[in-house]
Design a protein around this motif. Structure first.
Motif, short mmCIF file in Angstrom:
data_model
loop_
_atom_site.label_atom_id
_atom_site.label_comp_id
_atom_site.label_asym_id
_atom_site.label_seq_id
_atom_site.Cartn_x
_atom_site.Cartn_y
_atom_site.Cartn_z
N ILE A 39 0.97 -1.31 0.15
CA ILE A 39 0.00 -0.03 0.08
C ILE A 39 1.10 1.30 0.01
O ILE A 39 1.84 1.16 0.88
N VAL A 40 0.72 2.19 -1.10
CA VAL A 40 1.27 3.51 -1.03
C VAL A 40 0.33 4.58 -0.58
O VAL A 40 -0.35 4.63 -1.45
N LEU A 41 0.72 5.40 0.25
CA LEU A 41 -0.25 6.45 0.55
C LEU A 41 0.46 7.58 0.37
O LEU A 41 1.44 7.85 1.19
N GLN A 42 0.20 8.56 -0.72
CA GLN A 42 1.14 9.54 -1.17
C GLN A 42 -0.06 10.98 -1.01
O GLN A 42 -1.20 10.74 -1.71
N THR A 43 0.15 11.75 -0.03
CA THR A 43 -0.69 12.80 0.20
C THR A 43 -0.39 14.12 -0.28
O THR A 43 -1.04 15.22 -0.51
#
Length: 127
Positions: free
Chosen positions: A61-65
């Motif tokens: 999972i990659v969460l880039q904000t």
């Protein structure tokens, strides 16, 4: 006075909602075993590790904000082949994501093993 209190309550509510959606939690089931995998925002997607699921799947999972134009929650599933991992599923969801009533922001997803006929199920929610 009442208007000021309403504005303060609204601001606190909005701040709480922003805080609530600061990570992704995925609920993964494979071979009868269920687990939760969490992801916090990262500056670079290249260093996010994979999580082994059973003896065949790798889940990431990659969460880039930030920056805003690249903000997304990306979910990758790989088949752990002998030579190297092979991507067999990828999903990208704009961030911030809105959870649905059931199965978070991804809906219930199924990924099938190309060699062994197994099935991995997952769904992810914003928290």
């Amino acid at each position: 006075m009442i208007r000021s209190l309403l504005l303060i309550a609204l601001a606190a509510s909005l701040h709480g909602n922003a805080q609530a959606a600061s990570k992704v939690v995925c609920h993964v089931t494979y071979g009868g075993a269920a687990q939760r995998i969490e992801a916090q925002p990262v500056a670079s997607p290249y260093k996010v590790p994979v999580v082994e699921i059973g003896s065949y799947f790798l889940f990431r999972i990659v969460l880039q904000t930030a920056p805003r134009e690249l903000a997304a929650a990306k979910i990758y599933t790989y088949a752990d082949q002998e030579d190297s991992p092979v991507i067999i599923h990828q999903a990208s969801h704009p961030w911030p994501a809105a959870n649905r009533r059931q199965y978070g922001f991804t809906g219930l997803q199924r990924v099938y093993e190309p060699m062994r006929d197994g099935e991995l199920e997952y769904w992810c929610e914003a928290r």
